[in-house]
Design an enzyme around this catalytic site. Structure first.
Site, PDB file in Angstrom:
ATOM      1  N   SER A 118       4.566   7.110  10.934  1.00 30.84           N
ATOM      2  CA  SER A 118       4.593   7.846  12.192  1.00 30.84           C
ATOM      3  C   SER A 118       4.359   6.927  13.384  1.00 30.84           C
ATOM      4  CB  SER A 118       3.528   8.944  12.178  1.00 30.84           C
ATOM      5  OG  SER A 118       2.229   8.382  12.282  1.00 30.84           O
ATOM      6  N   THR A 119       4.824   7.370  14.537  1.00 30.90           N
ATOM      7  CA  THR A 119       4.621   6.595  15.756  1.00 30.90           C
ATOM      8  C   THR A 119       3.141   6.517  16.102  1.00 30.90           C
ATOM      9  OG1 THR A 119       6.818   7.100  16.600  1.00 30.90           O
ATOM     10  CG2 THR A 119       5.158   6.506  18.226  1.00 30.90           C
ATOM     11  N   LYS A 160       0.871  -1.181   0.000  1.00 30.49           N
ATOM     12  CA  LYS A 160       0.000   0.000   0.000  1.00 30.49           C
ATOM     13  C   LYS A 160       0.902   1.223   0.000  1.00 30.49           C
ATOM     14  CE  LYS A 160      -1.411   2.934   2.096  1.00 30.49           C
ATOM     15  NZ  LYS A 160      -1.263   4.420   1.901  1.00 30.49           N
ATOM     16  N   ALA A 209       0.554   6.442  14.027  1.00 30.90           N
ATOM     17  CA  ALA A 209      -0.052   5.413  13.174  1.00 30.90           C
ATOM     18  C   ALA A 209       0.431   4.029  13.573  1.00 30.90           C
ATOM     19  CB  ALA A 209       0.269   5.692  11.710  1.00 30.90           C
ATOM     20  N   GLY A 210       1.712   3.934  13.970  1.00 30.53           N
ATOM     21  CA  GLY A 210       2.257   2.655  14.397  1.00 30.53           C
ATOM     22  C   GLY A 210       1.553   2.099  15.616  1.00 30.53           C
ATOM     23  N   CYS A 235      13.008   9.799   9.316  1.00 26.71           N
ATOM     24  CA  CYS A 235      12.814   9.349  10.698  1.00 26.71           C
ATOM     25  C   CYS A 235      14.122   9.280  11.472  1.00 26.71           C
ATOM     26  CB  CYS A 235      12.125   7.989  10.715  1.00 26.71           C
ATOM     27  SG  CYS A 235      12.976   6.734   9.720  1.00 26.71           S
TER      28      CYS A 235
END
Length: 478
Positions: free
Chosen positions: A230-231, A177, A233-234, A285
């Site tokens: 991103s953290t 994706k 989203a993680g 990052c």
């Protein structure tokens, strides 16, 4: 202008489920770079079904490791042959300067793939590991299954292939994706996989937004999620994986610290930080955005960084002379500006830069490379990931204090130490709780393991360690 009207699903170019279209516009001047279909949940269903059939019934997981390596080697050759084309396309899409995209596609990605190929060639896929009396114990390594790989826009082919290559070498099938901002290069990548000769169903590539991402990672047909982003989203993905007991690997955010010891060669240090802190527009990052300087040389360090940053060419990312290009989107530009304003409000000293748009670049998403001094570890500009060319300089008293400050972060992805004494630098690096460290900017081989401590992620990428993320282990006693 580049136009795609089909998606790559299970090794076939197919009409999308809806007429929704992604417009990819240049962050430099907002011109239209191209259009691509916006993948919908129905497209995900088709891709997962194809991947599931290919894994459960198809030849790919049942081919020998040598046969799979041969296909990946063919893919790598084809991909490298188009390196200049891909570099220019990514630069047009996301604003990464051409010097960086050229390095990524001509050197970084091929070396990354070669390290995975070496690891796969050296791996014992089935071996005897012991015995009980005369009964041997066999350890088998098998593919984890159907993989959902979700990647960001900032280094799209590197982020894609750091997941796709080990997954394919292990015998998995994959749905990639891609981000809307880099939809065009994602479908160009599909062209290379198509030419490489993978069996039907093994790879699908779907550019789409967050809603489609969530639909993919929650899909019951997916066995493993591999995510870079991103953290925040993680954390959401980790919660989904935990609820469904899916395998998961997460490469997340960072706020990496570079420690400059008193004996460091400042000229070489600042030249190294130019690339480690500000490469890829600092939309990285692992960027070294916290610079830790000894009090005895503090103003000297600040002055040297100021000179370096004011000498950077900011502008059209397609110009090979440009070092800093635009931020990828208008909201990302505003985010970086808001942090610069916040730093001033927090009482940090604005050494160079500021929230104003660079002169002559109002048509794009540009920000000025910005340096703050007199920063303490409690300020938000020292604690939160900005994802743009904003550096902070924090003073320290001695080595122990420097390590304490470096570790005083929710993140633990990267970092560095700068010193005239290599052994001393290694010793200091051992004390930093981060996963990817350099002494004096030394490059690390892709045979190492990339990933983070704490909120910077779960799992590792690159080499044998990264390959293992796509493997299940089976013990047979007989």
């Amino acid at each position: 202008m580049i136009t795609y009207d089909r998606l790559y699903v299970g090794g076939r170019w197919v009409a999308p489920a809806t007429g929704d279209v992604l417009e990819v516009r240049s962050p430099h001047d907002r011109s239209l770079v191209g259009t691509a279909p916006h993948a919908a949940p129905a497209d995900v269903d088709d891709a997962v079904a194809a991947a599931r059939r290919a894994f459960d019934e198809g030849p790919w997981p049942r081919m020998s490791p040598q046969e799979r390596r041969a296909v990946v080697e063919r893919f790598s050759e084809l991909h490298t042959a188009r390196a200049e084309e891909f570099a220019a396309l990514v630069t047009a899409e996301n604003g990464t300067p051409l010097w960086f995209t050229r390095w990524t596609h001509q050197s970084g990605v091929p070396e990354q793939t070669d390290a995975y190929l070496r690891a796969a060639a050296a791996l014992e896929w089935e071996e005897q590991v012991g015995s009980v009396g005369e009964v041997p114990t066999l350890l088998r390594r098998e593919p984890v299954g159907v993989v959902a790989a979700v990647i960001p826009w900032n280094a799209p082919h590197q982020s894609a292939l750091v997941k796709l290559v080990p997954a394919l070498l292990a015998g998995c099938t994959v749905i990639l994706k891609a981000s809307p901002e880099t939809a065009l290069d994602a479908l160009a990548l599909a062209e290379v996989f198509d030419e490489a000769g993978l069996p039907e169903g093994v790879v699908s590539i779907l550019p789409a937004g967050r809603e489609t991402s969530e639909y993919l990672v929650t899909h019951p047909g997916v066995d493993k999620i591999a995510f870079t982003g991103s953290t925040a989203a993680g954390r959401r993905i980790a919660a989904i994986a935990g609820e469904q007991l899916k395998r998961v690997s997460l490469e997340l955010g960072g706020k990496s610290a570079s420690i400059i010891l008193e004996d460091a060669d400042l000229t070489a240090t600042v030249e190294g930080l130019k690339h480690l802190s500000l490469g890829n527009n600092a939309e990285s990052c692992v960027a070294h955005t916290r610079i830790l300087a000894p009090r005895s040389r503090y103003e000297e360090v600040v002055g040297a960084l100021k000179t370096m940053m004011e000498g950077l060419r900011v502008g059209d990312p397609a110009d090979p002379r440009t070092f800093i290009g635009p931020m990828v989107r208008a909201d990302q530009q505003q985010r970086v500006r808001s942090y610069i304003e916040l730093g001033v409000a927090e009482g940090a000293r604005l050494v160079t830069g500021g929230p104003e748009t660079p002169e002559g670049l109002a048509g794009g998403h540009y920000v000025r490379p910005t340096l703050f001094a007199d920063v303490d570890g409690g300020m938000r500009i020292a604690r939160e990931e900005i994802f743009g060319p904003v550096l902070v300089v924090i003073p320290f008293d001695d080595e122990d204090d420097a390590v304490r400050i470096a570790n005083d972060s929710e993140y633990g992805l990267g970092g560095g130490v700068w010193t005239a004494d290599r052994d001393r630098g290694i010793q200091v690096a051992r004390g930093i709780r981060a996963g990817w460290l350099s002494v004096n900017g030394a490059p690390a081989a892709f045979d190492g393991a990339f990933g983070g401590y704490k909120s910077s992620g779960i799992g590792r990428e690159f080499g044998a360690t990264g390959l293992a993320q796509y493997i299940e282990y089976k013990t047979i006693a007989a």
